[in-house]
Design a protein around this motif. Structure first.
Motif, PDB file in Angstrom:
ATOM      1  N   MET A   1       0.992  -1.401  -0.349  1.00 58.69           N
ATOM      2  CA  MET A   1      -0.314   0.243  -0.621  1.00 58.69           C
ATOM      3  C   MET A   1       1.259   0.978   0.190  1.00 58.69           C
ATOM      4  SD  MET A   1      -2.845  -0.672  -0.466  1.00 58.69           S
ATOM      5  CE  MET A   1      -3.753   0.977   0.264  1.00 58.69           C
ATOM      6  N   GLY A   2       1.606   1.412   0.371  1.00 58.27           N
ATOM      7  CA  GLY A   2       3.283   2.397   0.880  1.00 58.27           C
ATOM      8  C   GLY A   2       3.882   2.597  -0.653  1.00 58.27           C
ATOM      9  N   PHE A   3       3.774   1.629  -1.456  1.00 58.72           N
ATOM     10  CA  PHE A   3       3.560   1.745  -2.889  1.00 58.72           C
ATOM     11  C   PHE A   3       3.148   2.213  -3.705  1.00 58.72           C
ATOM     12  CE2 PHE A   3       5.895  -0.871  -7.248  1.00 58.72           C
ATOM     13  CZ  PHE A   3       7.487   0.375  -7.025  1.00 58.72           C
ATOM     14  N   ILE A   4       1.760   1.765  -3.876  1.00 61.94           N
ATOM     15  CA  ILE A   4       1.353   2.496  -3.734  1.00 61.94           C
ATOM     16  C   ILE A   4       0.231   3.333  -4.088  1.00 61.94           C
ATOM     17  CG2 ILE A   4      -1.476   1.654  -4.146  1.00 61.94           C
ATOM     18  CD1 ILE A   4      -1.414  -0.980  -4.111  1.00 61.94           C
ATOM     19  N   PHE A   5       0.755   4.661  -2.940  1.00 61.58           N
ATOM     20  CA  PHE A   5       0.628   5.550  -2.665  1.00 61.58           C
ATOM     21  C   PHE A   5       1.505   6.062  -3.325  1.00 61.58           C
ATOM     22  CE2 PHE A   5      -0.999   4.560   1.897  1.00 61.58           C
ATOM     23  CZ  PHE A   5      -2.794   4.260   1.344  1.00 61.58           C
ATOM     24  N   TRP A   6       2.770   5.797  -3.743  1.00 60.98           N
ATOM     25  CA  TRP A   6       3.930   6.805  -4.135  1.00 60.98           C
ATOM     26  C   TRP A   6       3.602   6.527  -5.514  1.00 60.98           C
ATOM     27  CZ3 TRP A   6       7.246   5.092  -7.897  1.00 60.98           C
ATOM     28  CH2 TRP A   6       8.658   5.974  -8.070  1.00 60.98           C
ATOM     29  N   LEU A   7       2.727   5.206  -6.330  1.00 60.79           N
ATOM     30  CA  LEU A   7       2.750   5.309  -7.691  1.00 60.79           C
ATOM     31  C   LEU A   7       1.521   5.992  -7.824  1.00 60.79           C
ATOM     32  CD1 LEU A   7       3.145   1.151  -8.014  1.00 60.79           C
ATOM     33  CD2 LEU A   7       4.502   3.033  -8.956  1.00 60.79           C
ATOM     34  N   ILE A   8       0.489   6.148  -7.084  1.00 60.78           N
ATOM     35  CA  ILE A   8      -0.738   6.716  -7.643  1.00 60.78           C
ATOM     36  C   ILE A   8      -0.239   8.714  -7.761  1.00 60.78           C
ATOM     37  CG2 ILE A   8      -3.017   7.969  -6.651  1.00 60.78           C
ATOM     38  CD1 ILE A   8      -3.706   5.200  -5.440  1.00 60.78           C
ATOM     39  N   PHE A   9       0.542   8.793  -6.110  1.00 60.06           N
ATOM     40  CA  PHE A   9       1.212   9.884  -6.903  1.00 60.06           C
ATOM     41  C   PHE A   9       1.713  10.287  -8.130  1.00 60.06           C
ATOM     42  CE2 PHE A   9       4.845  13.508  -6.191  1.00 60.06           C
ATOM     43  CZ  PHE A   9       3.579  14.239  -6.234  1.00 60.06           C
ATOM     44  N   GLN A  10       2.830   9.584  -8.202  1.00 59.66           N
ATOM     45  CA  GLN A  10       3.661   9.527  -9.760  1.00 59.66           C
ATOM     46  C   GLN A  10       2.580   9.386 -10.712  1.00 59.66           C
ATOM     47  OE1 GLN A  10       7.146   9.812  -9.710  1.00 59.66           O
ATOM     48  NE2 GLN A  10       6.489  10.378  -7.484  1.00 59.66           N
ATOM     49  N   SER A  11       1.483   8.551 -10.902  1.00 59.16           N
ATOM     50  CA  SER A  11       0.813   8.549 -11.877  1.00 59.16           C
ATOM     51  C   SER A  11       0.405  10.202 -12.397  1.00 59.16           C
ATOM     52  CB  SER A  11      -0.523   7.238 -12.027  1.00 59.16           C
ATOM     53  OG  SER A  11       0.035   6.060 -11.910  1.00 59.16           O
ATOM     54  N   LEU A  12      -0.605  10.735 -10.746  1.00 55.95           N
ATOM     55  CA  LEU A  12      -1.276  11.442 -10.880  1.00 55.95           C
ATOM     56  C   LEU A  12      -0.615  12.833 -11.705  1.00 55.95           C
ATOM     57  CD1 LEU A  12      -3.992  10.710  -8.611  1.00 55.95           C
ATOM     58  CD2 LEU A  12      -4.127  10.972 -10.921  1.00 55.95           C
ATOM     59  N   TYR A  13       0.339  12.489 -10.897  1.00 61.90           N
ATOM     60  CA  TYR A  13       1.323  14.558 -10.993  1.00 61.90           C
ATOM     61  C   TYR A  13       2.795  14.343 -11.115  1.00 61.90           C
ATOM     62  CZ  TYR A  13      -2.473  14.917  -7.491  1.00 61.90           C
ATOM     63  OH  TYR A  13      -3.878  15.029  -7.148  1.00 61.90           O
ATOM     64  N   ARG A  14       2.845  13.738 -11.808  1.00 60.42           N
ATOM     65  CA  ARG A  14       4.329  13.268 -12.804  1.00 60.42           C
ATOM     66  C   ARG A  14       4.319  13.270 -13.955  1.00 60.42           C
ATOM     67  NH1 ARG A  14       4.613  16.273  -8.911  1.00 60.42           N
ATOM     68  NH2 ARG A  14       6.266  16.792  -7.296  1.00 60.42           N
ATOM     69  N   ILE A  15       3.329  11.708 -14.154  1.00 62.01           N
ATOM     70  CA  ILE A  15       3.237  10.659 -16.085  1.00 62.01           C
ATOM     71  C   ILE A  15       2.031  11.634 -16.579  1.00 62.01           C
ATOM     72  CG2 ILE A  15       3.209   9.484 -16.949  1.00 62.01           C
ATOM     73  CD1 ILE A  15       4.623   7.106 -14.382  1.00 62.01           C
ATOM     74  N   GLY A  16       1.187  11.884 -16.006  1.00 61.57           N
ATOM     75  CA  GLY A  16      -0.190  12.075 -16.266  1.00 61.57           C
ATOM     76  C   GLY A  16      -0.807  11.121 -16.569  1.00 61.57           C
ATOM     77  N   ALA A  17      -0.348   9.897 -16.564  1.00 69.32           N
ATOM     78  CA  ALA A  17      -1.660   8.328 -16.797  1.00 69.32           C
ATOM     79  C   ALA A  17      -1.993   7.961 -16.058  1.00 69.32           C
ATOM     80  CB  ALA A  17      -0.548   8.003 -18.222  1.00 69.32           C
ATOM     81  N   LEU A  18      -2.598   6.646 -16.088  1.00 63.92           N
ATOM     82  CA  LEU A  18      -3.290   5.922 -15.575  1.00 63.92           C
ATOM     83  C   LEU A  18      -3.273   4.490 -16.777  1.00 63.92           C
ATOM     84  CD1 LEU A  18      -6.295   7.475 -14.233  1.00 63.92           C
ATOM     85  CD2 LEU A  18      -4.603   7.331 -13.006  1.00 63.92           C
ATOM     86  N   CYS A  19      -2.772   3.715 -15.783  1.00 66.77           N
ATOM     87  CA  CYS A  19      -2.137   1.877 -15.636  1.00 66.77           C
ATOM     88  C   CYS A  19      -3.207   1.386 -15.637  1.00 66.77           C
ATOM     89  CB  CYS A  19      -1.296   1.934 -14.784  1.00 66.77           C
ATOM     90  SG  CYS A  19      -0.604  -0.090 -15.720  1.00 66.77           S
ATOM     91  N   PRO A  20      -4.290   0.970 -16.904  1.00 68.90           N
ATOM     92  CA  PRO A  20      -5.486   0.303 -15.867  1.00 68.90           C
ATOM     93  C   PRO A  20      -5.281  -1.325 -15.741  1.00 68.90           C
ATOM     94  CG  PRO A  20      -5.528   0.307 -17.954  1.00 68.90           C
ATOM     95  CD  PRO A  20      -4.349   1.000 -18.308  1.00 68.90           C
TER      96      PRO A  20
END
Length: 187
Positions: A106-125
């Motif tokens: 879950m800690g890694f997921i929180f980081w990945l969500i932040f990265q997806s939304l605010y750094r990468i700008g895309a979502l992986c289904p």
């Protein structure tokens, strides 16, 4: 500790779904590594695009594709879930180890969500499937470990599904707000 049947089946279904998602994403990632012109099946549009996510440094934080972590971690969790469904009693420390692994996930997921939304700008289904089922797995394990306990552990176990729903609501709100122009253009 022998798991109750209904939560054991829920854990099995969720961990299988997580494992299949991680495995599918790993396969897509290897195809992309072999052929840079490959368009992953999970690249649906500019927002839902695992191809653009896989092309980033965040997609291989430890020097190899992140989905391998999920494939390995979920294979362990699936094994534990199969044992639970079969009625095999596992020591409390074993369940605690699964809980620690899920908290780390879950800690890694929180980081990945932040990265997806605010750094990468895309979502992986496929990633979002993992974001969705990991809290369910954690809630099942928390209940197994602390359900009926007194004190803070009992309170956490009692409120586990509320925490999961709040997590979903926050993630959905963040995803909507980040990509609201895109979502609103669909209507």
């Amino acid at each position: 500790m022998t798991a109750r049947p209904r939560p054991a089946w829920l854990l099995l279904a969720a961990t299988l779904l997580g494992w299949l998602s991680a495995l599918a994403l790993t396969i897509e990632d290897f195809k992309l590594l072999k052929d840079p012109s490959y368009r992953p099946s999970c690249s649906i549009n500019p927002v839902l695009s695992c191809g653009s996510v896989m092309a980033t440094d965040q997609a291989s934080v430890f020097g190899f594709p992140n989905p391998i972590i999920g494939a390995v971690g979920f294979s362990v969790a699936v094994t534990i879930a199969v044992l639970a469904v079969a009625g095999v009693g596992l020591p409390r420390w074993f369940w605690g180890g699964l809980g620690i692994g899920l908290v780390a996930g879950m800690g890694f997921i929180f980081w990945l969500i932040f990265q997806s939304l605010y750094r990468i700008g895309a979502l992986c289904p496929y990633c979002m499937v993992v974001w969705t089922i990991t809290p369910i797995c954690l809630a099942v394990v928390v209940d197994h470990l602390w359900g009926g306990a007194r004190g803070i552990a009992g309170i956490i176990a009692q409120w586990r599904w509320t925490v999961v729903v709040v997590y979903y609501a926050v993630v959905l709100l963040l995803v909507f707000l980040k990509f609201q122009d895109y979502w609103l253009s669909l209507f």
